[in-house]
Design a protein around this motif. Structure first.
Motif, short mmCIF file in Angstrom:
data_model
loop_
_atom_site.label_atom_id
_atom_site.label_comp_id
_atom_site.label_asym_id
_atom_site.label_seq_id
_atom_site.Cartn_x
_atom_site.Cartn_y
_atom_site.Cartn_z
N LYS A 1 0.87 -1.16 0.00
CA LYS A 1 0.00 0.00 0.00
C LYS A 1 0.92 1.22 0.00
CE LYS A 1 -3.56 -2.34 2.65
NZ LYS A 1 -4.26 -2.43 3.93
N LEU A 2 0.70 2.11 -0.95
CA LEU A 2 1.52 3.31 -1.08
C LEU A 2 0.64 4.54 -0.92
CD1 LEU A 2 4.24 4.70 -1.83
CD2 LEU A 2 3.49 4.55 -4.23
N GLY A 3 0.95 5.34 0.10
CA GLY A 3 0.28 6.62 0.29
C GLY A 3 1.18 7.72 -0.21
N VAL A 4 0.66 8.55 -1.10
CA VAL A 4 1.44 9.64 -1.70
C VAL A 4 0.80 10.96 -1.27
CG1 VAL A 4 2.22 10.71 -3.85
CG2 VAL A 4 2.03 8.20 -3.69
N THR A 5 1.57 11.77 -0.55
CA THR A 5 1.07 13.06 -0.07
C THR A 5 1.85 14.18 -0.74
OG1 THR A 5 0.51 12.09 2.07
CG2 THR A 5 0.67 14.49 1.98
N VAL A 6 1.09 15.09 -1.35
CA VAL A 6 1.70 16.27 -1.98
C VAL A 6 1.19 17.50 -1.24
CG1 VAL A 6 1.99 15.16 -4.22
CG2 VAL A 6 -0.10 16.46 -3.75
N ILE A 7 1.89 18.62 -1.43
CA ILE A 7 1.52 19.87 -0.76
C ILE A 7 1.60 21.02 -1.76
CG2 ILE A 7 3.89 20.27 0.06
CD1 ILE A 7 2.61 21.43 2.67
N GLY A 8 0.65 21.91 -1.62
CA GLY A 8 0.64 23.08 -2.50
C GLY A 8 -0.53 23.98 -2.15
N GLU A 9 -0.65 25.07 -2.90
CA GLU A 9 -1.76 26.00 -2.71
C GLU A 9 -2.90 25.62 -3.65
OE1 GLU A 9 -1.19 30.33 -2.46
OE2 GLU A 9 0.94 29.86 -2.73
N PRO A 10 -4.12 25.65 -3.17
CA PRO A 10 -5.25 25.42 -4.07
C PRO A 10 -5.28 26.50 -5.16
CG PRO A 10 -5.95 25.25 -1.78
CD PRO A 10 -4.55 25.81 -1.78
N HIS B 1 4.61 23.76 -9.18
CA HIS B 1 3.97 24.37 -8.00
C HIS B 1 3.51 23.34 -6.97
CE1 HIS B 1 0.64 23.38 -10.66
NE2 HIS B 1 -0.16 23.45 -9.61
N ILE B 2 3.70 22.07 -7.24
CA ILE B 2 3.31 21.00 -6.32
C ILE B 2 4.59 20.32 -5.83
CG2 ILE B 2 2.03 18.83 -6.04
CD1 ILE B 2 0.26 21.21 -6.78
N LYS B 3 4.67 20.11 -4.54
CA LYS B 3 5.84 19.44 -3.95
C LYS B 3 5.42 18.12 -3.32
CE LYS B 3 8.48 22.86 -4.97
NZ LYS B 3 8.93 22.83 -6.34
N LEU B 4 6.29 17.13 -3.44
CA LEU B 4 6.05 15.87 -2.75
C LEU B 4 6.32 16.11 -1.27
CD1 LEU B 4 5.35 12.88 -2.97
CD2 LEU B 4 7.78 12.42 -3.33
N PHE B 5 5.33 15.84 -0.43
CA PHE B 5 5.47 16.03 1.00
C PHE B 5 5.97 14.76 1.68
CE2 PHE B 5 3.90 15.90 5.35
CZ PHE B 5 4.36 17.11 5.84
N GLY B 6 5.38 13.63 1.30
CA GLY B 6 5.78 12.38 1.94
C GLY B 6 5.18 11.17 1.26
N LEU B 7 5.79 10.03 1.57
CA LEU B 7 5.31 8.74 1.09
C LEU B 7 5.25 7.78 2.26
CD1 LEU B 7 7.55 8.18 -2.10
CD2 LEU B 7 5.20 9.02 -2.04
N LYS B 8 4.30 6.88 2.20
CA LYS B 8 4.23 5.79 3.17
C LYS B 8 4.06 4.51 2.37
CE LYS B 8 1.56 3.96 7.05
NZ LYS B 8 0.44 4.21 7.98
N LYS C 1 11.21 9.19 -8.49
CA LYS C 1 10.40 9.06 -9.71
C LYS C 1 9.19 10.00 -9.70
CE LYS C 1 11.36 4.20 -10.97
NZ LYS C 1 12.71 4.10 -10.55
N ILE C 2 8.51 10.08 -8.56
CA ILE C 2 7.30 10.90 -8.47
C ILE C 2 7.67 12.39 -8.52
CG2 ILE C 2 5.38 11.56 -6.96
CD1 ILE C 2 5.43 8.58 -5.98
N GLN C 3 8.71 12.78 -7.80
CA GLN C 3 9.11 14.20 -7.76
C GLN C 3 9.40 14.74 -9.15
OE1 GLN C 3 11.40 15.54 -3.91
NE2 GLN C 3 12.19 13.56 -4.57
N LYS C 4 10.02 13.93 -9.99
CA LYS C 4 10.38 14.37 -11.34
C LYS C 4 9.16 14.68 -12.20
CE LYS C 4 14.76 11.89 -11.56
NZ LYS C 4 15.49 10.75 -12.14
N ARG C 5 8.02 14.10 -11.87
CA ARG C 5 6.82 14.24 -12.70
C ARG C 5 5.81 15.26 -12.18
NH1 ARG C 5 4.97 9.79 -15.59
NH2 ARG C 5 3.34 11.25 -16.20
N LEU C 6 5.99 15.74 -10.97
CA LEU C 6 5.02 16.69 -10.41
C LEU C 6 5.16 18.07 -11.05
CD1 LEU C 6 5.21 15.83 -6.60
CD2 LEU C 6 3.30 15.36 -8.16
#
Length: 150
Positions: free
Chosen positions: A34-43, A126-133, A118-123
């Motif tokens: 199970k992979l949780g992908v959390t990104v952060i940014g401004e709406p 204005h969106i940053k990868l915050f964390g993965l679980k 891999k994920i960071q390269k594709r975002l």
């Protein structure tokens, strides 16, 4: 400016073996990850944008993670290409099995670092990868946070 974190969850089945390990995981086996992908940014505030109010469309995040991780790792077996497991990998590939050769020991800790890159390269910028679980079993998981890796 309000920064918002959003998370999307993914599941995939992957096999692996840990070469040289002194426990059961030296044997080829698999997990229901199970992979949780959390990104952060401004709406988005632009009222003419169809994605008004979204940090990122969940569908866009899904597309990135599926292409980079899920579609590649699901029902594949991962081996460290710098070990004798490469011979087993080659045999499995000749028999039509999906095999991924990586340049690291395929532990949850190393896999999650690979996934983060891999994920960071594709975002979008204005969106940053915050964390993965990355959850390997019901009681075992690895976490990666951008704040710990900057």
């Amino acid at each position: 400016m309000a920064l918002i974190r959003i998370t999307k969850q993914f599941t995939f089945e992957t096999g692996h073996a840990l070469f040289g390990y002194d426990g059961k995981c030296r044997n080829v086996h698999g997990h229901s990850y199970k992979l949780g992908v959390t990104v952060i940014g401004e709406p988005i505030k632009d009222e003419d944008n169809v994605k008004l109010g979204m940090v990122i469309d969940f569908g866009d995040l899904k597309k990135i993670v599926k292409q980079e991780i899920v579609d590649k790792f699901d029902h594949a077996t991962v081996f460290n290409k710098n070990t004798p497991h490469v011979e087993l990998a080659e045999e499995l590939q000749t028999r039509g099995h999906s095999v991924i050769l990586v340049d690291y020991q395929p532990t949850s800790e190393n896999m999650i670092q690979d996934f983060a890159e891999k994920i960071q390269k594709r975002l979008p910028e204005h969106i940053k990868l915050f964390g993965l679980k990355l959850q390997e079993t019901e009681s075992s998981y690895a976490e990666w946070f951008a704040a710990d890796n900057s």
